[in-house]
Design a protein around this motif. Structure first.
Motif, PDB file in Angstrom:
ATOM      1  N   GLY A 125      47.317  45.415  40.323  1.00 27.37           N
ATOM      2  CA  GLY A 125      48.162  45.838  41.370  1.00 27.37           C
ATOM      3  C   GLY A 125      49.033  44.980  42.435  1.00 27.37           C
ATOM      4  N   ASP A 126      49.652  45.465  43.087  1.00 28.30           N
ATOM      5  CA  ASP A 126      50.420  44.354  44.107  1.00 28.30           C
ATOM      6  C   ASP A 126      50.203  44.723  45.664  1.00 28.30           C
ATOM      7  OD1 ASP A 126      52.022  46.983  43.758  1.00 28.30           O
ATOM      8  OD2 ASP A 126      53.738  45.733  44.465  1.00 28.30           O
ATOM      9  N   SER A 127      49.309  45.937  45.843  1.00 24.50           N
ATOM     10  CA  SER A 127      48.976  46.079  47.178  1.00 24.50           C
ATOM     11  C   SER A 127      47.426  46.205  47.312  1.00 24.50           C
ATOM     12  CB  SER A 127      49.745  47.742  47.353  1.00 24.50           C
ATOM     13  OG  SER A 127      49.052  48.550  46.566  1.00 24.50           O
ATOM     14  N   LEU A 128      47.439  46.269  48.722  1.00 27.04           N
ATOM     15  CA  LEU A 128      45.872  46.408  49.153  1.00 27.04           C
ATOM     16  C   LEU A 128      45.366  47.584  48.619  1.00 27.04           C
ATOM     17  CD1 LEU A 128      43.552  44.975  50.713  1.00 27.04           C
ATOM     18  CD2 LEU A 128      44.338  45.803  52.643  1.00 27.04           C
ATOM     19  N   ARG A 129      45.805  48.657  48.679  1.00 22.45           N
ATOM     20  CA  ARG A 129      44.967  49.834  48.070  1.00 22.45           C
ATOM     21  C   ARG A 129      44.817  49.902  46.834  1.00 22.45           C
ATOM     22  NH1 ARG A 129      49.724  52.860  50.674  1.00 22.45           N
ATOM     23  NH2 ARG A 129      51.614  52.394  49.294  1.00 22.45           N
ATOM     24  N   ASP A 130      45.726  49.165  45.714  1.00 19.41           N
ATOM     25  CA  ASP A 130      45.289  49.190  44.381  1.00 19.41           C
ATOM     26  C   ASP A 130      44.069  48.489  44.188  1.00 19.41           C
ATOM     27  OD1 ASP A 130      47.976  50.153  43.706  1.00 19.41           O
ATOM     28  OD2 ASP A 130      48.905  48.304  43.668  1.00 19.41           O
ATOM     29  N   LEU A 131      43.920  47.414  44.866  1.00 17.31           N
ATOM     30  CA  LEU A 131      42.834  46.373  44.715  1.00 17.31           C
ATOM     31  C   LEU A 131      41.445  47.269  45.404  1.00 17.31           C
ATOM     32  CD1 LEU A 131      44.275  42.949  46.117  1.00 17.31           C
ATOM     33  CD2 LEU A 131      44.164  43.831  43.679  1.00 17.31           C
ATOM     34  N   GLN A 132      41.659  47.915  46.556  1.00 23.66           N
ATOM     35  CA  GLN A 132      40.448  48.518  47.368  1.00 23.66           C
ATOM     36  C   GLN A 132      40.025  49.714  46.255  1.00 23.66           C
ATOM     37  OE1 GLN A 132      42.613  49.528  50.686  1.00 23.66           O
ATOM     38  NE2 GLN A 132      41.776  48.241  52.011  1.00 23.66           N
ATOM     39  N   ILE A 142      42.757  42.625  40.307  1.00 21.48           N
ATOM     40  CA  ILE A 142      43.535  41.432  40.331  1.00 21.48           C
ATOM     41  C   ILE A 142      44.814  41.813  40.917  1.00 21.48           C
ATOM     42  CG2 ILE A 142      44.965  40.226  38.415  1.00 21.48           C
ATOM     43  CD1 ILE A 142      42.817  41.090  36.418  1.00 21.48           C
ATOM     44  N   LEU A 143      45.187  40.761  41.901  1.00 23.38           N
ATOM     45  CA  LEU A 143      46.536  40.990  42.612  1.00 23.38           C
ATOM     46  C   LEU A 143      47.598  40.099  41.964  1.00 23.38           C
ATOM     47  CD1 LEU A 143      48.130  41.691  45.290  1.00 23.38           C
ATOM     48  CD2 LEU A 143      47.309  39.541  46.366  1.00 23.38           C
ATOM     49  N   VAL A 144      48.598  40.814  41.654  1.00 24.29           N
ATOM     50  CA  VAL A 144      49.855  39.776  41.038  1.00 24.29           C
ATOM     51  C   VAL A 144      50.827  39.935  42.272  1.00 24.29           C
ATOM     52  CG1 VAL A 144      49.596  40.540  38.624  1.00 24.29           C
ATOM     53  CG2 VAL A 144      51.009  42.118  40.513  1.00 24.29           C
ATOM     54  N   LEU A 145      51.574  38.646  42.337  1.00 26.96           N
ATOM     55  CA  LEU A 145      52.406  38.268  43.513  1.00 26.96           C
ATOM     56  C   LEU A 145      53.767  38.845  43.321  1.00 26.96           C
ATOM     57  CD1 LEU A 145      51.174  34.589  44.255  1.00 26.96           C
ATOM     58  CD2 LEU A 145      50.410  37.044  44.941  1.00 26.96           C
ATOM     59  N   SER A 146      54.042  39.756  42.270  1.00 23.94           N
ATOM     60  CA  SER A 146      55.262  40.476  42.122  1.00 23.94           C
ATOM     61  C   SER A 146      55.256  41.610  43.040  1.00 23.94           C
ATOM     62  CB  SER A 146      55.429  40.898  40.723  1.00 23.94           C
ATOM     63  OG  SER A 146      54.397  41.543  40.096  1.00 23.94           O
ATOM     64  N   THR A 152      51.265  41.502  50.408  1.00 27.90           N
ATOM     65  CA  THR A 152      49.609  41.725  50.392  1.00 27.90           C
ATOM     66  C   THR A 152      48.670  40.605  50.659  1.00 27.90           C
ATOM     67  OG1 THR A 152      50.042  43.537  48.893  1.00 27.90           O
ATOM     68  CG2 THR A 152      47.911  42.793  48.895  1.00 27.90           C
ATOM     69  N   LEU A 153      49.139  39.282  49.890  1.00 29.86           N
ATOM     70  CA  LEU A 153      48.127  38.136  50.075  1.00 29.86           C
ATOM     71  C   LEU A 153      48.390  37.584  51.462  1.00 29.86           C
ATOM     72  CD1 LEU A 153      46.655  36.000  48.728  1.00 29.86           C
ATOM     73  CD2 LEU A 153      48.502  34.649  48.036  1.00 29.86           C
ATOM     74  N   GLU A 154      49.549  37.766  52.041  1.00 29.39           N
ATOM     75  CA  GLU A 154      49.584  37.037  53.241  1.00 29.39           C
ATOM     76  C   GLU A 154      48.790  38.012  54.287  1.00 29.39           C
ATOM     77  OE1 GLU A 154      53.831  36.794  54.003  1.00 29.39           O
ATOM     78  OE2 GLU A 154      54.336  35.179  52.421  1.00 29.39           O
ATOM     79  N   ASN A 155      48.975  38.928  54.233  1.00 28.63           N
ATOM     80  CA  ASN A 155      48.155  39.873  55.080  1.00 28.63           C
ATOM     81  C   ASN A 155      46.838  39.943  54.957  1.00 28.63           C
ATOM     82  OD1 ASN A 155      50.696  40.881  55.921  1.00 28.63           O
ATOM     83  ND2 ASN A 155      50.413  42.812  54.797  1.00 28.63           N
ATOM     84  N   GLY A 156      46.194  39.466  53.973  1.00 31.51           N
ATOM     85  CA  GLY A 156      44.697  39.077  53.675  1.00 31.51           C
ATOM     86  C   GLY A 156      43.782  40.413  53.568  1.00 31.51           C
ATOM     87  N   GLY A 157      42.522  39.929  53.670  1.00 31.51           N
ATOM     88  CA  GLY A 157      41.625  41.253  53.810  1.00 31.51           C
ATOM     89  C   GLY A 157      41.458  41.722  52.306  1.00 31.51           C
ATOM     90  N   LEU A 158      41.596  40.858  51.458  1.00 31.92           N
ATOM     91  CA  LEU A 158      41.517  41.221  49.943  1.00 31.92           C
ATOM     92  C   LEU A 158      39.941  41.683  49.670  1.00 31.92           C
ATOM     93  CD1 LEU A 158      43.785  38.750  48.189  1.00 31.92           C
ATOM     94  CD2 LEU A 158      44.137  40.911  48.889  1.00 31.92           C
TER      95      LEU A 158
END
Length: 194
Positions: A125-132, A142-146, A152-158
């Motif tokens: 996913g590309d958003s925090l809610r996908d990862l959560q 898995i976070l993609v940077l697209s 999402t990466l800059e906001n942190g809290g993964l």
């Protein structure tokens, strides 16, 4: 069974803050269709799990969503891949449903449909809610940077154990290279014992 779960907008196709409301607005990200094709050919069942609150907000109807998904399916098929199933949540955040990511309702439905646990299943996913949602379901997030991934990466809290790649093509490269290494190691072990 090899299973991979993909978010749609920002992973497979371009994302839009004003929603993908027509088939014409659905535009595949570079390399995403080929990545799905490579995963399909390697034996992965590719499943999409996507929040589509635009439906609940009245920005498009179910016929339009089906037409968007038909376009996506056709594009993936033309590239040589296959999406096994598309799970979507039509609700808005205020509906407080169980299926809208970051909750894991769609993931539970996927687990039931394929009669398998989702432990360590890659979920992209590309958003925090996908990862959560992936993490709660026991998947490997898995976070993609697209899409919205860089933000999402800059906001942190993964979630713990989140893996980060540039895009879906890089995810496919990683998964398929890892498989080759596993097979090579298995072959080497069997040669040494014979």
């Amino acid at each position: 069974m090899k299973l991979i779960i993909l978010d749609r907008d920002g992973v497979i196709n371009e994302d839009s803050d004003s929603f993908i409301k027509t088939p014409d607005e659905w535009i595949a990200l570079p390399g995403s269709l080929e990545a799905i094709a490579r995963l399909t050919k390697a034996g992965y069942k590719v499943v999409v799990a996507t929040n589509q609150s635009g439906l609940g907000r009245g920005y498009f109807d179910i016929m339009t969503l089906n037409a968007i998904h038909q376009k996506m399916q056709a594009a993936v098929k033309a590239a040589g891949g296959m999406i096994e199933a598309i799970f979507f949540c039509p609700h808005t955040a205020s509906d407080n449903c169980d299926c809208r990511k970051p909750r894991q309702g769609m993931f539970s439905s996927i687990s039931e449909r394929y009669e398998t646990k989702l432990d360590e299943v890659p979920s992209v996913g590309d958003s925090l809610r996908d990862l959560q949602a992936a993490f709660l379901a026991g998947c490997t997030p898995i976070l993609v940077l697209s899409g919205k991934g860089k933000q999402t990466l800059e906001n942190g809290g993964l979630p713990p154990k989140t893996v980060i790649f540039d895009n879906l093509a890089a995810v496919a490269d990683h998964l398929l290279t890892r498989e080759v290494k596993t097979v090579e190691a298995r072959d080497k072990t069997s040669q040494e014992t014979s």
